[in-house]
Structures are given as C-alpha cells and as structure tokens.
Design a protein around this motif. Structure first.
Motif, PDB file in Angstrom:
ATOM      1  N   MET A 131       0.837  -1.180   0.000  1.00  0.00           N
ATOM      2  CA  MET A 131       0.000   0.000   0.000  1.00  0.00           C
ATOM      3  C   MET A 131       0.876   1.235   0.000  1.00  0.00           C
ATOM      4  O   MET A 131       1.882   1.268   0.675  1.00  0.00           O
ATOM      5  N   ARG A 175      -6.673   4.944   3.081  1.00  0.00           N
ATOM      6  CA  ARG A 175      -5.655   4.039   3.619  1.00  0.00           C
ATOM      7  C   ARG A 175      -5.986   3.777   5.082  1.00  0.00           C
ATOM      8  O   ARG A 175      -6.737   4.534   5.692  1.00  0.00           O
ATOM      9  N   ASP A 234      -3.684  -2.157   8.044  1.00  0.00           N
ATOM     10  CA  ASP A 234      -2.299  -2.341   7.620  1.00  0.00           C
ATOM     11  C   ASP A 234      -1.899  -3.809   7.647  1.00  0.00           C
ATOM     12  O   ASP A 234      -0.933  -4.213   7.004  1.00  0.00           O
ATOM     13  N   GLU A 239      -2.440  -6.347   4.024  1.00  0.00           N
ATOM     14  CA  GLU A 239      -1.448  -6.590   2.981  1.00  0.00           C
ATOM     15  C   GLU A 239      -0.632  -7.839   3.283  1.00  0.00           C
ATOM     16  O   GLU A 239      -0.420  -8.672   2.408  1.00  0.00           O
ATOM     17  N   SER A 240      -0.198  -8.000   4.518  1.00  0.00           N
ATOM     18  CA  SER A 240       0.562  -9.209   4.862  1.00  0.00           C
ATOM     19  C   SER A 240      -0.343 -10.432   4.791  1.00  0.00           C
ATOM     20  O   SER A 240       0.092 -11.515   4.379  1.00  0.00           O
ATOM     21  N   ARG A 289      -2.854 -10.835   2.684  1.00  0.00           N
ATOM     22  CA  ARG A 289      -2.991 -11.119   1.252  1.00  0.00           C
ATOM     23  C   ARG A 289      -1.750 -11.824   0.723  1.00  0.00           C
ATOM     24  O   ARG A 289      -1.842 -12.787  -0.040  1.00  0.00           O
ATOM     25  N   ARG A 290      -0.576 -11.362   1.136  1.00  0.00           N
ATOM     26  CA  ARG A 290       0.673 -11.986   0.713  1.00  0.00           C
ATOM     27  C   ARG A 290       0.738 -13.436   1.183  1.00  0.00           C
ATOM     28  O   ARG A 290       1.133 -14.330   0.431  1.00  0.00           O
ATOM     29  N   ASN A 301       6.612  -9.073  -6.380  1.00  0.00           N
ATOM     30  CA  ASN A 301       5.939  -9.133  -5.081  1.00  0.00           C
ATOM     31  C   ASN A 301       6.949  -9.148  -3.942  1.00  0.00           C
ATOM     32  O   ASN A 301       6.745  -8.509  -2.911  1.00  0.00           O
ATOM     33  N   GLU A 355       8.100  -2.343   1.416  1.00  0.00           N
ATOM     34  CA  GLU A 355       7.155  -2.046   2.493  1.00  0.00           C
ATOM     35  C   GLU A 355       7.832  -2.190   3.856  1.00  0.00           C
ATOM     36  O   GLU A 355       7.627  -1.367   4.740  1.00  0.00           O
TER      37      GLU A 355
END
Length: 142
Positions: free
Chosen positions: A1, A8, A41, A44-45, A47-48, A99, A106
C-alpha cells in the motif's frame, strides 16, 4: 500500500468521513470502516500469505500431474503451447520477484517510519527532561 492513497488504514479525514457515513447508513458499515482504520495495515501481509499458500498449493498440484482447473486449454499446436507455457512461467517468476521487491520496500518504509517516530519521541523526551530540570534547549537556565 502506498502512503499516498486517499483511503488508507489511518485516521485521515476521508476515512473518518466514511466511517461516520457508514454508521449513519447501516452500523455494520461503520464498524467495518473502523476495523479497516485500526487493522487495515495487516491486510497486505494477510494477502501476501494467502497468495503464497495458494501458489504452493497449485504448485503441488502441478508437480503431481493434476491439471490446473484455471489453465487455458491447449490449442493443438505443440510449439505454440510450449512457448505459451514458458512465457507464462517466466511471467509468474517475474510476478513473484516483483511481489518480493514490494514486500521488501514495504518493510524498509515501515522501518523508516519507525526510526522517524523514535527520533521524534527521543527529541520530545529530551525537551521534556530539559524543561523539568529548568534548562532551555541550548543548555542555559530558564
């Protein structure tokens, strides 16, 4: 992000407005926006991790010879199909590399923000201690 995004996971005027409007329209929407502000926040982790698990799962299927249900059918032209598989494999490797680079950046940006916050906190504590001892910033008595 990116930190430049309008929506956000932070206390910005836009997210606060969306949260208030969400509560006014239907309270679960406001609650969902509040959860996004507080814990977004971590998405994102998450999703990864999901992407990595999915890649491992489908990679295991590929190794066992099970056909990928989402793969395109073969065209009948062996040369074209081989070329397409090589290109898709190359693009998949490039996507993974990008990625990983995004995750590294990040992490780097998060560490920079943490270091900046620590520096500001240390400056605040030094100023507070100086005020408590009766000195100004340049070390002269007040």
């Amino acid at each position: 992000m990116t930190s430049q995004a309008l929506i956000r996971p932070a206390w910005t005027p836009a997210t606060i407005a969306l949260m208030v409007v969400g509560f006014m329209i239907y309270w679960p929407l406001g609650l969902a926006m509040l959860a996004y502000i507080l814990w977004g926040d971590r998405l994102e982790s998450f999703r990864r991790d999901v992407n990595r698990s999915t890649d491992r799962f489908f990679g295991g299927l590929k190794r066992t010879g099970v056909a990928n249900p989402f793969a395109e059918t073969r065209t009948g032209n062996v040369a074209f199909d081989e070329w397409r598989e090589k290109e898709l494999s190359r693009l998949d490797q490039e996507r993974r590399r990008l990625n990983e680079a995004a995750a590294e950046f990040e992490s780097y940006a998060r560490e920079l923000r943490r270091a900046k916050d620590q520096q500001e906190f240390d400056r605040f504590m030094a100023d507070r201690q100086n005020r408590a001892s009766g000195q100004t910033i340049d070390g002269q008595p007040a």
